[in-house]
Write a protein that holds these residues in place. Structure first.
Motif, PDB file in Angstrom:
ATOM      1  N   LEU A  89     -11.494  -2.779  -3.252  1.00  0.00           N
ATOM      2  CA  LEU A  89      -9.704  -3.486  -3.283  1.00  0.00           C
ATOM      3  C   LEU A  89      -9.457  -3.920  -3.966  1.00  0.00           C
ATOM      4  N   PHE A  90      -9.920  -4.122  -5.432  1.00  0.00           N
ATOM      5  CA  PHE A  90      -9.321  -3.693  -7.142  1.00  0.00           C
ATOM      6  C   PHE A  90      -8.447  -3.156  -6.770  1.00  0.00           C
ATOM      7  N   ILE A  91      -8.859  -1.617  -6.689  1.00  0.00           N
ATOM      8  CA  ILE A  91      -8.123  -0.915  -6.752  1.00  0.00           C
ATOM      9  C   ILE A  91      -7.072  -0.413  -6.071  1.00  0.00           C
ATOM     10  N   GLN A  92      -7.424  -0.732  -4.750  1.00  0.00           N
ATOM     11  CA  GLN A  92      -6.290  -0.672  -3.733  1.00  0.00           C
ATOM     12  C   GLN A  92      -5.108  -1.498  -3.885  1.00  0.00           C
ATOM     13  N   PHE A  93      -5.623  -2.454  -4.421  1.00  0.00           N
ATOM     14  CA  PHE A  93      -4.420  -3.590  -5.288  1.00  0.00           C
ATOM     15  C   PHE A  93      -3.480  -2.921  -6.529  1.00  0.00           C
ATOM     16  N   PHE A  94      -3.921  -2.231  -6.831  1.00  0.00           N
ATOM     17  CA  PHE A  94      -3.367  -1.623  -8.187  1.00  0.00           C
ATOM     18  C   PHE A  94      -2.174  -0.087  -8.033  1.00  0.00           C
ATOM     19  N   VAL A  95      -3.410   0.590  -6.446  1.00  0.00           N
ATOM     20  CA  VAL A  95      -2.628   1.463  -6.157  1.00  0.00           C
ATOM     21  C   VAL A  95      -1.527   0.963  -5.748  1.00  0.00           C
ATOM     22  N   THR A  96      -1.614   0.416  -4.491  1.00  0.00           N
ATOM     23  CA  THR A  96      -0.344  -0.174  -4.045  1.00  0.00           C
ATOM     24  C   THR A  96       0.865  -0.855  -5.045  1.00  0.00           C
ATOM     25  N   TYR A  97       0.341  -1.776  -5.419  1.00  0.00           N
ATOM     26  CA  TYR A  97       1.168  -2.355  -6.659  1.00  0.00           C
ATOM     27  C   TYR A  97       2.237  -1.313  -7.756  1.00  0.00           C
ATOM     28  N   GLU A  98       1.611   0.147  -7.699  1.00  0.00           N
ATOM     29  CA  GLU A  98       2.083   1.234  -8.650  1.00  0.00           C
ATOM     30  C   GLU A  98       2.612   1.697  -7.590  1.00  0.00           C
ATOM     31  N   ALA A  99       2.273   2.107  -6.406  1.00  0.00           N
ATOM     32  CA  ALA A  99       3.230   2.960  -5.655  1.00  0.00           C
ATOM     33  C   ALA A  99       5.292   2.067  -4.796  1.00  0.00           C
ATOM     34  N   LEU A 100       4.553   0.988  -5.194  1.00  0.00           N
ATOM     35  CA  LEU A 100       5.800   0.260  -4.397  1.00  0.00           C
ATOM     36  C   LEU A 100       6.939  -0.011  -5.669  1.00  0.00           C
ATOM     37  N   VAL A 101       6.027  -0.356  -6.860  1.00  0.00           N
ATOM     38  CA  VAL A 101       7.219  -0.739  -8.573  1.00  0.00           C
ATOM     39  C   VAL A 101       7.929   0.473  -8.013  1.00  0.00           C
ATOM     40  N   LEU A 102       7.305   2.405  -7.606  1.00  0.00           N
ATOM     41  CA  LEU A 102       8.070   3.597  -7.949  1.00  0.00           C
ATOM     42  C   LEU A 102       9.174   3.376  -6.784  1.00  0.00           C
ATOM     43  N   SER A 122       6.411  -8.167  -4.709  1.00  0.00           N
ATOM     44  CA  SER A 122       5.783  -9.663  -4.859  1.00  0.00           C
ATOM     45  C   SER A 122       4.365 -10.340  -4.396  1.00  0.00           C
ATOM     46  N   ALA A 123       3.743 -10.871  -4.246  1.00  0.00           N
ATOM     47  CA  ALA A 123       2.478 -11.531  -3.636  1.00  0.00           C
ATOM     48  C   ALA A 123       2.579 -11.384  -2.458  1.00  0.00           C
ATOM     49  N   TRP A 124       3.313 -12.676  -1.866  1.00  0.00           N
ATOM     50  CA  TRP A 124       3.302 -13.284  -1.096  1.00  0.00           C
ATOM     51  C   TRP A 124       3.353 -11.813   0.362  1.00  0.00           C
ATOM     52  N   SER A 125       4.160 -10.685  -0.030  1.00  0.00           N
ATOM     53  CA  SER A 125       4.377  -9.339   0.767  1.00  0.00           C
ATOM     54  C   SER A 125       3.008  -8.969   0.637  1.00  0.00           C
ATOM     55  N   GLY A 126       3.268  -7.858  -0.474  1.00  0.00           N
ATOM     56  CA  GLY A 126       2.827  -6.266  -1.273  1.00  0.00           C
ATOM     57  C   GLY A 126       1.034  -6.623  -0.875  1.00  0.00           C
ATOM     58  N   ALA A 127       0.494  -8.473  -1.818  1.00  0.00           N
ATOM     59  CA  ALA A 127      -1.099  -8.480  -1.684  1.00  0.00           C
ATOM     60  C   ALA A 127      -1.174  -8.465  -0.178  1.00  0.00           C
ATOM     61  N   LEU A 128      -0.376  -9.058   0.641  1.00  0.00           N
ATOM     62  CA  LEU A 128      -1.111  -9.213   1.735  1.00  0.00           C
ATOM     63  C   LEU A 128      -0.358  -8.224   3.154  1.00  0.00           C
ATOM     64  N   PHE A 129      -0.222  -7.304   2.311  1.00  0.00           N
ATOM     65  CA  PHE A 129      -0.119  -6.332   3.103  1.00  0.00           C
ATOM     66  C   PHE A 129      -1.349  -5.234   3.039  1.00  0.00           C
ATOM     67  N   VAL A 130      -2.525  -5.240   1.415  1.00  0.00           N
ATOM     68  CA  VAL A 130      -3.357  -4.682   1.417  1.00  0.00           C
ATOM     69  C   VAL A 130      -4.433  -5.074   1.701  1.00  0.00           C
ATOM     70  N   LEU A 131      -4.305  -6.601   1.909  1.00  0.00           N
ATOM     71  CA  LEU A 131      -5.851  -7.468   2.270  1.00  0.00           C
ATOM     72  C   LEU A 131      -5.840  -7.238   4.167  1.00  0.00           C
ATOM     73  N   LEU A 133      -4.423  -4.455   5.549  1.00  0.00           N
ATOM     74  CA  LEU A 133      -4.904  -2.994   5.016  1.00  0.00           C
ATOM     75  C   LEU A 133      -6.369  -2.458   5.348  1.00  0.00           C
ATOM     76  N   ASN A 134      -6.660  -3.976   4.060  1.00  0.00           N
ATOM     77  CA  ASN A 134      -8.337  -3.748   4.257  1.00  0.00           C
ATOM     78  C   ASN A 134      -9.235  -4.585   5.298  1.00  0.00           C
ATOM     79  N   THR A 135      -9.112  -5.589   5.468  1.00  0.00           N
ATOM     80  CA  THR A 135      -9.496  -5.873   6.376  1.00  0.00           C
ATOM     81  C   THR A 135      -9.825  -5.390   8.071  1.00  0.00           C
ATOM     82  N   SER A 136      -8.897  -4.699   8.244  1.00  0.00           N
ATOM     83  CA  SER A 136      -8.465  -3.806   9.507  1.00  0.00           C
ATOM     84  C   SER A 136      -9.454  -2.705   9.332  1.00  0.00           C
ATOM     85  N   ALA A 137      -9.498  -2.194   8.241  1.00  0.00           N
ATOM     86  CA  ALA A 137     -10.887  -0.755   8.443  1.00  0.00           C
ATOM     87  C   ALA A 137     -12.117  -1.505   8.199  1.00  0.00           C
ATOM     88  N   TYR A 138     -12.687  -2.631   7.523  1.00  0.00           N
ATOM     89  CA  TYR A 138     -13.826  -3.572   7.342  1.00  0.00           C
ATOM     90  C   TYR A 138     -13.703  -3.642   9.071  1.00  0.00           C
TER      91      TYR A 138
END
Lengths: 276, 293
Positions: A89-102, A122-131, A133-138
């Motif tokens: 999940l930690f890497i997913q956060f980084f990847v998504t953040y860097e992608a969104l920054v672009l 920002s965290a309220w949207s970007g991090a929520l989005f990653v979480l 997707l992540n919980t959806s997969a699990y």
């Protein structure tokens, strides 16, 4: 300054209400730590509850897609689950953040329409989005397993009653699937809440020092150089959150199994399977 | 690295890329992948040992030991492991410094906690201020390993105590009927039989451990996440190899690395579980027996 004043000043600090400057130096007491870390818990609950809510719907769809005989549906679902369950999940956060920054700073231009993009990093949207997707997969994997374990007799009974398509899914398959998946899904919910502590340690910035419980716990540990107070406080709050989740999910579990005789009802057991 | 890389500004295309990917910094990045693998290799057996101890303690007849084992196994259920990862290294560091302080500087009178400071005598500082950089790095790494071992030991203790409870009662009773002592029952029947029940949980745990390794970054270790951020960041003209923000590509690389690692582990563990199911009175064992017959 009494503790009530501190609560008034810092109780909602994590969402930007109250005193602006965080306590420092001799201003850090037990009350300040309890209040501010508790205030940060608002973010953990926000991330956990919303990701779980949206994720529940998406996970059901994913599980159905994964169980579908059509490869066009099955393959994407399988890949989605594989990527999000197979990587941290930690890497997913980084990847998504860097992608969104672009994304272009000025906003996306789509046929004369400008969609602002500043908010997605920002965290309220970007991090929520990653979480989400992540919980959806699990959860999809849990639901998929439960879907395959739906007893054949239930399906035959549905056929015998002439139920087909949506009615069969809504009234037979789905409730049985949930019933079977619920203990594992409770577990997933608990560890999703635990995973929300990672948000502010990945790239997502804590705007104006508005962070989650662990963000403030680390702040205090860094400031006072004493880890023995803030971390146990954060741990205490999370034990409370865990117990609350078990309580709520236990009520739902009872409702899902209300037709079964007492002894046959599955009890919730918490098994660890965290960090993604 | 290569002689032809002496003047990067004159390079272009593939040559530039080859030279870029073999700079010293890049090689350190590749080396940090080994750090991750090293962590996995070191933590797995230590955590297993911790888990074993925890599970045996939780089954012990001596109640303080049983309480200790139960608390240890229960703690990771309610508390996020990230908290342990942050807490254990700094708590250990202070604990060790405190003990060294007591031993090395018995006549030091000033209090150790002064307001917001933790002050021990200079001789008790860890790592020693005159230590080599390698020593300093390894000290942080060892603390990280202990934090990982404690957390994953608790997870493993959960799995193992569950597996011990899953061993059929009849098997243990048979052993008792043969006159074995409790210790013999444990060594000869319980522990060998438990593995087949523990393996699914332990496989799951191994996957979780793999996915927990990037948290090394939070502990200040120069791991793959650190280097990906460092190397991927925009490099201006003053650098030998200027490039725009490439962090996304670096992190995608890490993503692929982890996907490969988990995928390979999955395949290997599947084989291992088939191997362990042989001759067991379980569904998997029965399936193997039918294939063989």
């Amino acid at each position: 300054m009494s503790c009530l004043d501190t609560i008034a000043d810092y109780g909602l600090r994590s969402i930007g209400i109250g005193e602006r400057v965080l306590p420092r130096g001799d201003g850090i007491g037990l009350c300040e730590q309890f209040t501010l870390i508790g205030s940060g818990l608002i973010w953990n609950v926000y991330f956990g509850a919303l990701a779980l809510l949206f994720g529940f719907v998406f996970a059901t769809a994913l599980a159905l897609a994964k169980a579908s005989p059509r490869a066009a549906l099955r393959k994407p679902a399988e890949w989605f689950v594989f990527v999000f369950r197979g990587s941290p999940l930690f890497i997913q956060f980084f990847v998504t953040y860097e992608a969104l920054v672009l994304l272009p700073q000025g906003g996306l231009h789509l046929g004369g329409l400008t969609i602002p993009t500043g908010w997605v990093t920002s965290a309220w949207s970007g991090a929520l989005f990653v979480l989400f997707l992540n919980t959806s997969a699990y959860a999809a994997e849990i639901f998929y397993g439960a879907l395959r374990a739906v007893p054949k007799g239930d399906l035959e009974a549905a056929d015998a009653y002439g139920l087909t398509g949506w009615a069969r899914f809504r009234r037979v398959v789905w409730p049985t699937m949930l019933r079977l998946a619920w203990p594992a899904y409770t577990n997933e919910a608990i560890f999703l809440f635990h995973a929300t502590t990672l948000v502010f340690f990945s790239s997502f910035p804590a705007y104006q020092q508005r962070g989650d419980a662990l963000y403030y716990a680390k702040y205090f540990a860094d400031k006072t150089f004493d880890p023995f107070i803030p971390y146990p406080i954060a741990a205490f709050y999370f034990v409370l959150v865990t117990l609350t989740i078990i309580g709520i999910f236990g009520v739902i579990n009872r409702r899902l199994n209300r037709h079964l005789p007492q002894a046959a009802r599955p009890r919730l057991r918490i098994r660890p399977q965290l960090i993604r | 690295m290569f002689l032809s890389c002496a003047d990067p500004s004159a390079l272009s295309g593939l040559n530039w890329l080859i030279c870029y990917l073999t700079t010293d910094k890049q090689l350190m990045f590749y080396g940090s992948f080994l750090v991750v693998l090293l962590l996995l290799v070191v933590v797995a057996p230590v955590a297993l040992a911790f888990g074993f101890g925890g599970a045996l303690a939780a089954r012990s007849g001596f109640w303080p030991l049983r309480m200790l084992g139960k608390t240890y196994t229960a703690m990771v259920r309610g508390i996020p492991d990230v908290i342990f990862f942050l807490f254990v290294p700094i708590a250990l560091d202070q604990g060790l410094e405190y003990m060294r302080h007591k031993v090395l500087c018995p006549d030091w009178t000033a209090p150790i906690r002064q307001g917001n400071d933790f002050l021990v005598c200079p001789a008790a500082k860890l790592p020693p201020t005159d230590a080599s950089p390698f020593y300093q790095e390894s000290y942080g790494f060892v603390l990280a390993v202990i934090a990982f071992a404690i957390v994953f030991g608790a997870f493993a203790a959960n799995v193992i105590s569950g597996a011990m409870n899953a061993v059929p009662r009849a098997q243990l009773e048979t052993a008792e009927a043969y006159g074995m002592t409790p210790g013999q029952v444990r060594r000869r029947v319980l522990i060998p039989q438990m593995w087949t029940y523990a393996l699914p949980g332990l496989s799951n745990l191994w996957m979780i451990l793999i996915k927990a390794t990037p948290l090394l970054y939070m502990l200040g270790i120069e791991d793959i996440v650190y280097w990906a951020r460092e190397l991927g960041a925009t490099k201006s003209k003053i650098y030998a190899y200027p490039h725009p923000d490439w962090r996304l590509w670096y992190f995608l690389g890490l993503l692929v690395f982890y996907l490969l690692l988990t995928r390979v582990s999955e395949v290997v563990l599947k084989r291992l579980s088939a191997r362990l199911a042989r001759g067991q009175a379980t569904m998997a064992g029965e399936a193997l027996r039918k294939v063989g017959a």
